[in-house]
Design a protein around this motif. Sequence first.
Motif, PDB file in Angstrom:
ATOM      1  N   ASN A 235       9.561  -1.140   1.243  1.00 13.51           N
ATOM      2  CA  ASN A 235       8.846  -0.663   2.427  1.00 13.51           C
ATOM      3  C   ASN A 235       7.969   0.559   2.091  1.00 13.51           C
ATOM      4  O   ASN A 235       8.005   1.571   2.784  1.00 13.51           O
ATOM      5  CB  ASN A 235       9.882  -0.291   3.507  1.00 13.51           C
ATOM      6  CG  ASN A 235       9.267  -0.184   4.886  1.00 13.51           C
ATOM      7  OD1 ASN A 235       8.103  -0.533   5.086  1.00 13.51           O
ATOM      8  ND2 ASN A 235      10.038   0.310   5.834  1.00 13.51           N
ATOM      9  N   TYR A 236       7.208   0.453   0.993  1.00 15.11           N
ATOM     10  CA  TYR A 236       6.416   1.598   0.533  1.00 15.11           C
ATOM     11  C   TYR A 236       4.995   1.173   0.213  1.00 15.11           C
ATOM     12  O   TYR A 236       4.773   0.144  -0.431  1.00 15.11           O
ATOM     13  CB  TYR A 236       7.078   2.191  -0.715  1.00 15.11           C
ATOM     14  CG  TYR A 236       6.275   3.262  -1.418  1.00 15.11           C
ATOM     15  CD1 TYR A 236       5.742   3.041  -2.696  1.00 15.11           C
ATOM     16  CD2 TYR A 236       6.072   4.500  -0.828  1.00 15.11           C
ATOM     17  CE1 TYR A 236       5.031   4.025  -3.349  1.00 15.11           C
ATOM     18  CE2 TYR A 236       5.349   5.486  -1.486  1.00 15.11           C
ATOM     19  CZ  TYR A 236       4.832   5.246  -2.747  1.00 15.11           C
ATOM     20  OH  TYR A 236       4.135   6.221  -3.398  1.00 15.11           O
ATOM     21  N   GLU A 237       4.039   1.966   0.727  1.00 12.68           N
ATOM     22  CA  GLU A 237       2.643   1.727   0.385  1.00 12.68           C
ATOM     23  C   GLU A 237       2.033   3.067   0.039  1.00 12.68           C
ATOM     24  O   GLU A 237       1.866   3.914   0.939  1.00 12.68           O
ATOM     25  CB  GLU A 237       1.926   1.129   1.601  1.00 12.68           C
ATOM     26  CG  GLU A 237       1.322  -0.231   1.366  1.00 12.68           C
ATOM     27  CD  GLU A 237       0.627  -0.726   2.617  1.00 12.68           C
ATOM     28  OE1 GLU A 237      -0.594  -0.522   2.715  1.00 12.68           O
ATOM     29  OE2 GLU A 237       1.319  -1.256   3.510  1.00 12.68           O
ATOM     30  N   HIS A 238       1.703   3.276  -1.218  1.00 12.58           N
ATOM     31  CA  HIS A 238       1.310   4.636  -1.604  1.00 12.58           C
ATOM     32  C   HIS A 238      -0.041   5.043  -1.032  1.00 12.58           C
ATOM     33  O   HIS A 238      -0.330   6.221  -0.891  1.00 12.58           O
ATOM     34  CB  HIS A 238       1.358   4.802  -3.134  1.00 12.58           C
ATOM     35  CG  HIS A 238       0.050   4.547  -3.834  1.00 12.58           C
ATOM     36  ND1 HIS A 238      -0.322   3.302  -4.290  1.00 12.58           N
ATOM     37  CD2 HIS A 238      -0.944   5.388  -4.165  1.00 12.58           C
ATOM     38  CE1 HIS A 238      -1.493   3.390  -4.870  1.00 12.58           C
ATOM     39  NE2 HIS A 238      -1.905   4.635  -4.819  1.00 12.58           N
ATOM     40  N   GLN A 239      -0.887   4.040  -0.658  1.00  7.71           N
ATOM     41  CA  GLN A 239      -2.195   4.404  -0.099  1.00  7.71           C
ATOM     42  C   GLN A 239      -2.071   5.043   1.275  1.00  7.71           C
ATOM     43  O   GLN A 239      -2.871   5.884   1.654  1.00  7.71           O
ATOM     44  CB  GLN A 239      -3.092   3.158   0.001  1.00  7.71           C
ATOM     45  CG  GLN A 239      -3.485   2.556  -1.339  1.00  7.71           C
ATOM     46  CD  GLN A 239      -2.532   1.427  -1.742  1.00  7.71           C
ATOM     47  OE1 GLN A 239      -1.377   1.389  -1.322  1.00  7.71           O
ATOM     48  NE2 GLN A 239      -3.032   0.509  -2.566  1.00  7.71           N
ATOM     49  N   THR A 240      -1.073   4.588   2.058  1.00  4.53           N
ATOM     50  CA  THR A 240      -0.941   5.120   3.417  1.00  4.53           C
ATOM     51  C   THR A 240       0.094   6.240   3.524  1.00  4.53           C
ATOM     52  O   THR A 240       0.164   6.920   4.535  1.00  4.53           O
ATOM     53  CB  THR A 240      -0.525   4.003   4.407  1.00  4.53           C
ATOM     54  OG1 THR A 240       0.618   3.350   3.863  1.00  4.53           O
ATOM     55  CG2 THR A 240      -1.654   3.028   4.605  1.00  4.53           C
TER      56      THR A 240
END
Lengths: 344, 352
Positions: A235-240
């Motif tokens: 559950n990780y998105e580094h862009q956001t």
Amino acid sequence: MVVGKMKLTFQKRVKLAQGLWMLSWFATLGGAVTFALGCFLKTELRRRGEVMDNTDIHCVPNTLMIVGLASMGINYFASRICQDALDPGRFPRWKTFLKPFYGCSVFFTTLMLISVILSYIMKGSLETSLKIGLKNGIRFYKDTDTPGRCFQKQTIDRLQMEFQCCGNSNYRDWFEVQWISNRYLDFSSKEVKDRIKSNVDGRYLIDSVPFSCCNPSSPRPCIQYRITNNTAHYNYEHQTDELNLFIHGCREALVNYYMGLMNAIGAVVLSVFLLQCSVLASVRLLQTSMEAVAGQENVEVDSEGYLLEKGVKETFMEYVDPVLKLLWLNEVTPAEAKAEAGTS
Amino acid sequence: MVLLKIKFPFQKRVRLAQGLWLLSWVAMFSGAITFAMGVFLKTELHRRSEVMHSMDIHIVPNLLMAVGLASVGINICAGKVCQDSLDPTRFPRWKMFLPPFFCFSVFLTSLLLVAMILSFALQPSLEESLKIGLKNGIRFYKDTDTPGRCFQKETIDRLQIEFQCCGNTNYRDWFEVQWISSRYLDFTSKEVKDRVRSNVDGRYLLDGVPFSCCNPASPRPCIQYSLLDNSAHYNYEYQSEELNLYNRGCRQALVSYYMGLMNTIGPCVLFDFLLQMTILVSLRYLQTAMEGVIGQENVEIETEGYILEKGVKETLLETKEKMKKLLQFARVGDASAVTPDTEPEADKPATA
């Protein structure tokens, strides 16, 4: 062409002397405050001296300290002069002292103004100094076993935690250096060997940052390793993701901090400067009005006070000429000596 | 049997009054400082109130603030009294005011000593309060989505960073709670399923700590996960590793901090107490010495000053009698209001 001419009755002269005496004590306090602010700024700059490449910016607190001390001396003499001003018997002894006193005072008072201007001019130099200093700090982060560099890690960690910043411009600066020492790398492991082979210099580069970049405000436990790999964490998105690490770079954070300090100090120093100018103008008015009275039988007569007897340019040349003569005199004497040697 | 009698010639009385006036100003500042210290201590306790379970310890700063304010008032009065004391015409108006003033002041000044004693006596209570508060903080660390608890994580992180501590007693406290929220756990992964099944409550327990436990002074990049597994990290032995994480527990760190604060405040409060008692004793001597002068023609005679006219026991008994009389007066006043018609009846037989 007289500058700033004013008619002063006896009562006005007395009031001027009394007011000036109070003002000069306030200005002495102002000078002490300037000195203290200079000391404070110097201490703050020295505390972070390890992440600064040069000490050019130290000219600002040094100037402040010199000006503060000088201003205390100037105002002390100003108060003594106005104490003697109303006594025609004691006033003449200050006559020869006054011209150099004014020269010095104007010089140091302009220096006060210059120090405030300097603090804005030196911003670029401070930023460059921090850029180089932080770059070196990040580069030597891993060298905790090298004498002279063993505290870089602790310095950078505490700096990042205190100023809530990460890296030089941002967190990606950590991706470009090897910040994990070889002592803690298992060179028999495949992962380490792959990473080292992947770049020319044979450095162990990873898309990770030290723990001191972690933001306590994040709702999630800190992700410091494999930051750019979305699949490595659930559950990780580094862009956001914005709260995980500190967004600001340490250079920006430190420059803002020091500029804020210098803005606050500049405001105080400007008010001390205005106070100092008014003290000097009042001393000049008092002196010139007392000189008009000197030698008269009736001391309580009206007199005129002025700031400058001639115009600004002429007065300036009057002060500068003796200094120039001193310099030219030295040049003239060797030529004269040669001429003498030639004739003899 | 007079208590602590001293002879006071006129000059000595004058000196006493002057010295007392100066001392009362000093004591006023000292009282203001005591108030300021009480405010400071209360602010510091309030800052960390999220990790404290009870507010018992707040009685110490509350007492200091109350007594500080009261002592400013007491010393203003003392200054006024000794200003009037050398003037025999103005001094008598203080006569009724002084005995209750002394009782009140002695009571308030002894509260300072009580505050000091309490600051040591309440240490176990503070420790217990912190123990429960920190335990809850660590338990609710992961609940950043629950209203009312969403700042626990930030509070605990900033606390651990600022006080350089980890966990309640030590870092192992983090092994016993699930501090990673289920929102961030991949329940399809084998590792997560194993850990959740390994305990009765179905919690995700691991031998890892949050990043705020990391010690910047460590020569090595921080190891926060798989702490008990030597093989998980190269060249790592958890038994001999001392610099990696903070060794102290936050409970011990906070108790040391607050005890340090109160130990610093203690001597100042003690000084204020001694100063205040000196003033009260001097004021009593001045009052009793001046009472000997009142009504006399020659003001400059020598008089005697004392602290208590009779001995301590007798004075206490006297005060008791006075209080009883006051209470009886109150009761008699009620009784006479209830029975006004009995008096005219008593008169009637005489007139008839």
